[in-house]
Scaffold this motif. Structure first.
Motif, PDB file in Angstrom:
ATOM      1  N   THR A  43     -35.145  24.538   4.602  1.00  0.00           N
ATOM      2  CA  THR A  43     -33.368  25.288   4.247  1.00  0.00           C
ATOM      3  C   THR A  43     -33.734  25.590   2.621  1.00  0.00           C
ATOM      4  O   THR A  43     -33.179  25.039   2.503  1.00  0.00           O
ATOM      5  CB  THR A  43     -32.559  24.565   5.026  1.00  0.00           C
ATOM      6  OG1 THR A  43     -31.879  23.526   4.839  1.00  0.00           O
ATOM      7  CG2 THR A  43     -33.249  24.397   6.447  1.00  0.00           C
ATOM      8  N   MET A  44     -32.479  26.906   2.957  1.00  0.00           N
ATOM      9  CA  MET A  44     -32.357  26.719   1.996  1.00  0.00           C
ATOM     10  C   MET A  44     -30.589  26.137   1.747  1.00  0.00           C
ATOM     11  O   MET A  44     -30.518  25.356   0.486  1.00  0.00           O
ATOM     12  CB  MET A  44     -31.265  28.652   1.915  1.00  0.00           C
ATOM     13  CG  MET A  44     -32.563  29.326   1.909  1.00  0.00           C
ATOM     14  SD  MET A  44     -33.926  29.611  -0.169  1.00  0.00           S
ATOM     15  CE  MET A  44     -32.601  30.750  -0.884  1.00  0.00           C
ATOM     16  N   THR A  45     -30.322  25.487   2.048  1.00  0.00           N
ATOM     17  CA  THR A  45     -29.402  24.294   2.263  1.00  0.00           C
ATOM     18  C   THR A  45     -29.796  23.298   1.715  1.00  0.00           C
ATOM     19  O   THR A  45     -29.467  22.250   0.479  1.00  0.00           O
ATOM     20  CB  THR A  45     -28.444  24.503   3.791  1.00  0.00           C
ATOM     21  OG1 THR A  45     -27.784  25.933   3.928  1.00  0.00           O
ATOM     22  CG2 THR A  45     -27.330  23.117   3.181  1.00  0.00           C
ATOM     23  N   SER A  46     -30.931  22.886   2.255  1.00  0.00           N
ATOM     24  CA  SER A  46     -31.761  21.166   1.834  1.00  0.00           C
ATOM     25  C   SER A  46     -31.898  21.769  -0.104  1.00  0.00           C
ATOM     26  O   SER A  46     -31.901  20.196  -0.401  1.00  0.00           O
ATOM     27  CB  SER A  46     -32.952  21.131   2.668  1.00  0.00           C
ATOM     28  OG  SER A  46     -34.127  22.101   2.518  1.00  0.00           O
ATOM     29  N   ILE A  47     -32.166  22.362  -0.185  1.00  0.00           N
ATOM     30  CA  ILE A  47     -32.714  22.937  -1.515  1.00  0.00           C
ATOM     31  C   ILE A  47     -31.820  22.641  -2.337  1.00  0.00           C
ATOM     32  O   ILE A  47     -32.020  22.094  -3.811  1.00  0.00           O
ATOM     33  CB  ILE A  47     -33.468  24.434  -1.273  1.00  0.00           C
ATOM     34  CG1 ILE A  47     -35.126  23.992  -0.610  1.00  0.00           C
ATOM     35  CG2 ILE A  47     -33.985  24.683  -2.661  1.00  0.00           C
ATOM     36  CD1 ILE A  47     -35.738  25.524  -1.235  1.00  0.00           C
ATOM     37  N   ALA A  48     -31.447  23.619  -1.950  1.00  0.00           N
ATOM     38  CA  ALA A  48     -29.787  23.582  -3.277  1.00  0.00           C
ATOM     39  C   ALA A  48     -29.356  22.564  -3.288  1.00  0.00           C
ATOM     40  O   ALA A  48     -28.543  21.644  -4.027  1.00  0.00           O
ATOM     41  CB  ALA A  48     -28.638  24.235  -1.969  1.00  0.00           C
ATOM     42  N   SER A  49     -29.154  21.678  -2.175  1.00  0.00           N
ATOM     43  CA  SER A  49     -28.212  19.786  -2.249  1.00  0.00           C
ATOM     44  C   SER A  49     -29.491  19.033  -2.888  1.00  0.00           C
ATOM     45  O   SER A  49     -29.495  18.096  -3.491  1.00  0.00           O
ATOM     46  CB  SER A  49     -28.691  19.457  -0.904  1.00  0.00           C
ATOM     47  OG  SER A  49     -28.667  18.087  -0.963  1.00  0.00           O
ATOM     48  N   LYS A  50     -30.976  19.502  -2.956  1.00  0.00           N
ATOM     49  CA  LYS A  50     -31.647  18.987  -3.989  1.00  0.00           C
ATOM     50  C   LYS A  50     -31.812  19.062  -5.017  1.00  0.00           C
ATOM     51  O   LYS A  50     -31.755  18.342  -5.865  1.00  0.00           O
ATOM     52  CB  LYS A  50     -33.558  19.439  -3.149  1.00  0.00           C
ATOM     53  CG  LYS A  50     -34.845  18.788  -3.970  1.00  0.00           C
ATOM     54  CD  LYS A  50     -35.860  19.259  -3.362  1.00  0.00           C
ATOM     55  CE  LYS A  50     -37.303  18.419  -3.944  1.00  0.00           C
ATOM     56  NZ  LYS A  50     -37.189  17.376  -3.629  1.00  0.00           N
ATOM     57  N   VAL A  51     -31.243  20.291  -5.723  1.00  0.00           N
ATOM     58  CA  VAL A  51     -31.180  20.716  -7.137  1.00  0.00           C
ATOM     59  C   VAL A  51     -30.396  20.315  -7.376  1.00  0.00           C
ATOM     60  O   VAL A  51     -29.118  20.314  -8.787  1.00  0.00           O
ATOM     61  CB  VAL A  51     -31.762  21.984  -7.249  1.00  0.00           C
ATOM     62  CG1 VAL A  51     -32.837  22.830  -7.256  1.00  0.00           C
ATOM     63  CG2 VAL A  51     -30.720  22.880  -6.494  1.00  0.00           C
ATOM     64  N   GLY A  52     -28.996  20.680  -7.080  1.00  0.00           N
ATOM     65  CA  GLY A  52     -27.105  19.654  -6.855  1.00  0.00           C
ATOM     66  C   GLY A  52     -26.906  21.674  -7.058  1.00  0.00           C
ATOM     67  O   GLY A  52     -27.261  22.021  -8.289  1.00  0.00           O
ATOM     68  N   GLY A  53     -26.066  21.756  -5.928  1.00  0.00           N
ATOM     69  CA  GLY A  53     -25.297  23.186  -6.634  1.00  0.00           C
ATOM     70  C   GLY A  53     -24.865  23.262  -4.857  1.00  0.00           C
ATOM     71  O   GLY A  53     -25.995  22.761  -4.322  1.00  0.00           O
ATOM     72  N   SER A  54     -24.396  24.730  -5.033  1.00  0.00           N
ATOM     73  CA  SER A  54     -23.925  25.047  -3.719  1.00  0.00           C
ATOM     74  C   SER A  54     -25.527  26.403  -3.055  1.00  0.00           C
ATOM     75  O   SER A  54     -25.670  26.604  -3.900  1.00  0.00           O
ATOM     76  CB  SER A  54     -22.777  25.657  -3.800  1.00  0.00           C
ATOM     77  OG  SER A  54     -22.726  26.645  -4.674  1.00  0.00           O
ATOM     78  N   LEU A  58     -27.437  28.577  -5.051  1.00  0.00           N
ATOM     79  CA  LEU A  58     -29.069  29.538  -5.165  1.00  0.00           C
ATOM     80  C   LEU A  58     -29.374  30.227  -4.473  1.00  0.00           C
ATOM     81  O   LEU A  58     -30.022  31.164  -5.292  1.00  0.00           O
ATOM     82  CB  LEU A  58     -29.115  28.746  -4.011  1.00  0.00           C
ATOM     83  CG  LEU A  58     -31.076  28.166  -3.476  1.00  0.00           C
ATOM     84  CD1 LEU A  58     -31.895  28.544  -4.939  1.00  0.00           C
ATOM     85  CD2 LEU A  58     -30.967  27.473  -2.426  1.00  0.00           C
ATOM     86  N   TRP A  59     -28.106  31.264  -3.771  1.00  0.00           N
ATOM     87  CA  TRP A  59     -28.754  32.407  -3.284  1.00  0.00           C
ATOM     88  C   TRP A  59     -28.197  33.766  -4.548  1.00  0.00           C
ATOM     89  O   TRP A  59     -28.738  34.647  -4.336  1.00  0.00           O
ATOM     90  CB  TRP A  59     -27.370  33.419  -2.579  1.00  0.00           C
ATOM     91  CG  TRP A  59     -28.180  32.330  -0.644  1.00  0.00           C
ATOM     92  CD1 TRP A  59     -27.694  31.218  -0.728  1.00  0.00           C
ATOM     93  CD2 TRP A  59     -28.510  33.116   0.500  1.00  0.00           C
ATOM     94  NE1 TRP A  59     -28.395  30.095   0.665  1.00  0.00           N
ATOM     95  CE2 TRP A  59     -29.097  31.737   1.524  1.00  0.00           C
ATOM     96  CE3 TRP A  59     -29.315  34.449   0.212  1.00  0.00           C
ATOM     97  CZ2 TRP A  59     -29.458  32.112   2.790  1.00  0.00           C
ATOM     98  CZ3 TRP A  59     -29.669  34.350   1.863  1.00  0.00           C
ATOM     99  CH2 TRP A  59     -30.225  33.115   2.738  1.00  0.00           C
ATOM    100  N   SER A  60     -27.543  32.944  -5.432  1.00  0.00           N
ATOM    101  CA  SER A  60     -27.846  33.984  -6.666  1.00  0.00           C
ATOM    102  C   SER A  60     -28.818  34.395  -7.545  1.00  0.00           C
ATOM    103  O   SER A  60     -28.648  35.522  -7.729  1.00  0.00           O
ATOM    104  CB  SER A  60     -26.554  33.813  -7.862  1.00  0.00           C
ATOM    105  OG  SER A  60     -26.778  32.180  -8.478  1.00  0.00           O
ATOM    106  N   TYR A  61     -29.509  33.092  -6.934  1.00  0.00           N
ATOM    107  CA  TYR A  61     -31.217  33.462  -7.571  1.00  0.00           C
ATOM    108  C   TYR A  61     -32.049  34.172  -6.988  1.00  0.00           C
ATOM    109  O   TYR A  61     -33.034  35.058  -7.272  1.00  0.00           O
ATOM    110  CB  TYR A  61     -31.624  32.541  -8.237  1.00  0.00           C
ATOM    111  CG  TYR A  61     -30.980  32.041  -9.480  1.00  0.00           C
ATOM    112  CD1 TYR A  61     -31.031  31.966 -10.581  1.00  0.00           C
ATOM    113  CD2 TYR A  61     -29.469  31.212  -9.449  1.00  0.00           C
ATOM    114  CE1 TYR A  61     -30.728  31.435 -11.894  1.00  0.00           C
ATOM    115  CE2 TYR A  61     -28.971  30.068 -10.576  1.00  0.00           C
ATOM    116  CZ  TYR A  61     -29.062  31.033 -11.987  1.00  0.00           C
ATOM    117  OH  TYR A  61     -28.880  30.065 -13.086  1.00  0.00           O
TER     118      TYR A  61
END
Length: 215
Positions: A43-54, A58-61
């Motif tokens: 999930t995008m949520t899990s990736i955001a959590s992995k890199v740190g940040g909201s 992530l969606w802005s990139y």
């Protein structure tokens, strides 16, 4: 091309050194997540959590998971896709060229990131067929098109018999992959892999030239 409209924004946002570094961190994290868990379970949520940040950052990139997956494909192909940039000189003898191209092709296909990408796409193709199309368009189709252009020129020069250059390209690529690659894609042990690959290429060149070469 499939997915291109989805990733346009991804390569426009986050400009500058900080943005490039952040994008790179996201792609690395996404690659690890996709390979470990598959596309569907990541999930995008899990990736955001992995890199740190909201997730908003992530969606802005990357405006979608598909856009991020496309970026992962592009990154792997850019760093490991030597077969897409190998020289295709018209003045090189056919057999030495085929042997050289075959070696580069197999080095590309047997690199661990490319193997993992193939395995991932194959494993998810039934549930997410658009991912297979996305991958094929960005990698294999490009490589086969370049080789087909070369074979078309060789046919025009009288070095290969007349026929469909795209079919010739598909056949040579398939011949190179007929042995060692089949074991590698299934993660089976391959004793003396270097020697096996060399033999595969030799057989591929011999079979291809018997069918296509003139003289």
């Amino acid at each position: 091309m499939v997915g291109d409209r989805l990733i346009t924004r991804a390569f426009q946002d986050g400009d500058g050194a900080h943005g490039a570094k952040r994008r790179r961190q996201i792609i690395i994290a996404a690659t690890e997540a996709f390979f470990a868990n598959g596309y569907g379970s990541t999930t995008m949520t899990s990736i955001a959590s992995k890199v740190g940040g909201s997730k908003t950052t992530l969606w802005s990139y990357f405006p979608s998971k598909e856009a991020l997956f496309a970026a992962v494909i592009d990154d792997i192909i850019e760093t490991r896709g030597e077969a897409l940039s190998v020289d295709l000189p018209d003045d090189e003898e056919l057999r030495p060229f085929l042997a050289r191209f075959g070696a580069v092709l197999m080095a590309t296909l047997l690199s661990e990131p490319i193997l993992n990408l193939h395995r991932l796409v194959i494993g998810e193709a039934r549930r997410f067929p658009h991912l297979a199309e996305l991958f094929y368009e960005r990698g294999p189709r490009r490589g086969k098109a370049r080789l087909a252009d070369y074979f078309a020129r060789a046919m025009h020069q009288g070095r290969l018999r007349q026929g469909d250059p795209a079919v010739a390209a598909q056949q040579f690529a398939a011949l190179c992959q007929a042995g060692t690659y089949q074991f590698a894609i299934m993660n089976l042990p391959i004793p003396d892999r270097e020697a096996q690959v060399a033999a595969d290429i030799e057989y591929a060149v011999e079979a291809f030239t018997r069918g296509w070469a003139l003289g």
